[in-house]
Design a protein around this motif. Structure first.
Motif, PDB file in Angstrom:
ATOM      1  N   HIS A 150       1.168   3.515  -3.222  1.00 27.77           N
ATOM      2  CA  HIS A 150       0.239   4.586  -3.555  1.00 27.77           C
ATOM      3  C   HIS A 150       0.746   5.943  -3.090  1.00 27.77           C
ATOM      4  O   HIS A 150       0.283   6.976  -3.578  1.00 27.77           O
ATOM      5  CB  HIS A 150      -1.129   4.306  -2.917  1.00 27.77           C
ATOM      6  N   LYS A 151       1.665   5.955  -2.162  1.00 27.58           N
ATOM      7  CA  LYS A 151       2.207   7.210  -1.633  1.00 27.58           C
ATOM      8  C   LYS A 151       3.491   7.632  -2.353  1.00 27.58           C
ATOM      9  O   LYS A 151       4.010   8.711  -2.095  1.00 27.58           O
ATOM     10  CB  LYS A 151       2.512   7.062  -0.141  1.00 27.58           C
ATOM     11  N   SER A 152       3.987   6.789  -3.220  1.00 27.21           N
ATOM     12  CA  SER A 152       5.319   7.007  -3.785  1.00 27.21           C
ATOM     13  C   SER A 152       5.263   7.567  -5.198  1.00 27.21           C
ATOM     14  O   SER A 152       4.253   7.486  -5.895  1.00 27.21           O
ATOM     15  CB  SER A 152       6.103   5.692  -3.784  1.00 27.21           C
ATOM     16  N   THR A 153       6.387   8.130  -5.604  1.00 28.90           N
ATOM     17  CA  THR A 153       6.641   8.475  -6.995  1.00 28.90           C
ATOM     18  C   THR A 153       8.011   7.897  -7.340  1.00 28.90           C
ATOM     19  O   THR A 153       8.742   7.456  -6.451  1.00 28.90           O
ATOM     20  CB  THR A 153       6.665  10.002  -7.224  1.00 28.90           C
TER      21      THR A 153
ATOM     22  N   THR B 240      10.700   9.428  -5.197  1.00 34.35           N
ATOM     23  CA  THR B 240      10.696   9.233  -3.738  1.00 34.35           C
ATOM     24  C   THR B 240      10.847   7.768  -3.334  1.00 34.35           C
ATOM     25  O   THR B 240      10.868   7.460  -2.143  1.00 34.35           O
ATOM     26  CB  THR B 240       9.404   9.786  -3.113  1.00 34.35           C
TER      27      THR B 240
ATOM     28  N   GLN C  38       0.822  -1.205   0.000  1.00 33.71           N
ATOM     29  CA  GLN C  38       0.000   0.000   0.000  1.00 33.71           C
ATOM     30  C   GLN C  38       0.861   1.263   0.000  1.00 33.71           C
ATOM     31  O   GLN C  38       0.388   2.346  -0.352  1.00 33.71           O
ATOM     32  CB  GLN C  38      -0.936  -0.001   1.210  1.00 33.71           C
ATOM     33  N   GLU C  39       2.123   1.120   0.390  1.00 29.21           N
ATOM     34  CA  GLU C  39       3.028   2.265   0.364  1.00 29.21           C
ATOM     35  C   GLU C  39       3.269   2.762  -1.062  1.00 29.21           C
ATOM     36  O   GLU C  39       3.655   3.914  -1.268  1.00 29.21           O
ATOM     37  CB  GLU C  39       4.361   1.893   1.013  1.00 29.21           C
TER      38      GLU C  39
END
Length: 206
Positions: free
Chosen positions: A95-98, A101, A92-93
């Motif tokens: 979804h927070k990444s690019t 990052t 799920q992490e």
């Protein structure tokens, strides 16, 4: 051989013994090192548009943070393909990444292996270098009892040509006449056991 790998015990979530059938091939796989940087940059420029390429510094950072997770395939004395990975705590992490990052999410003991990217020269696709490298990493992950799952964010190859006629959420589920995903890149991962779940927006520029 890909179909000849078994691990024991079969009923427990760890591996003590493996049964394998090895065959000689005209290539080898090893960990990437900083000495490979020129070859890695050549692959990067060959596989990605200028807007989507990552920098030399970013690649070197991957080699520094998680050296055992960066692998190259060497044939004819040259690096022909590379796969970049890292360990994370939860898929799920993602979804927070690019793409910029991603290094912030690496955990040495993470229970998920994230496949970051697989680069191989398009003019040598018929030799299956990318396929062999991906299979090797998936087998490696299967034998590591602490790795629960392999996860990745991939891209679509042909969506740009069809974006005026179909939404991306529907495109990633589109199948061909044989029941496989129609997009070549998505189908490539599907044939290696992946399940395409959902769209992750704004992961890469462009």
């Amino acid at each position: 051989k890909n179909e000849s790998v078994e691990k024991f015990p079969r009923v427990f979530p760890y591996t003590r013994l493996t049964l394998t059938h090895f065959e000689k091939r005209p290539c080898c796989m090893r960990n990437a090192t900083p000495d490979d940087i020129d070859s890695l940059m050549k692959l990067e420029k060959s596989c990605w548009s200028e807007l989507m390429q990552i920098s030399k510094e970013n690649i070197l950072k991957r080699l520094e943070i998680f050296p055992e997770g960066q692998l190259v395939l060497v044939a004819e004395g040259e690096v022909k393909a590379v796969i970049y990975t890292q360990r994370i705590n939860d898929d799920q992490e993602l979804h927070k990444s690019t793409i910029s990052t991603l290094p912030n999410f690496h955990q040495d003991n993470g229970s998920f292996l994230q496949l970051i990217s697989l680069n191989a020269f398009s003019e040598e696709q018929d030799k299956g270098y990318g396929d062999q490298l991906l299979r090797f990493v998936l087998q490696y992950a299967e034998l590591k009892s602490e790795i629960k799952k392999v996860a990745a964010i991939t891209r679509c190859k042909n969506f740009v040509q069809e974006k005026d006629n179909i939404k991306i959420d529907d495109y990633i589920k589109k199948e061909d006449l044989h029941g496989f995903l129609s997009d070549p890149i998505l189908r490539f991962h599907q044939l290696h056991g992946a399940i395409i779940k959902e769209v992750v927006y704004d992961f890469r520029p462009g």
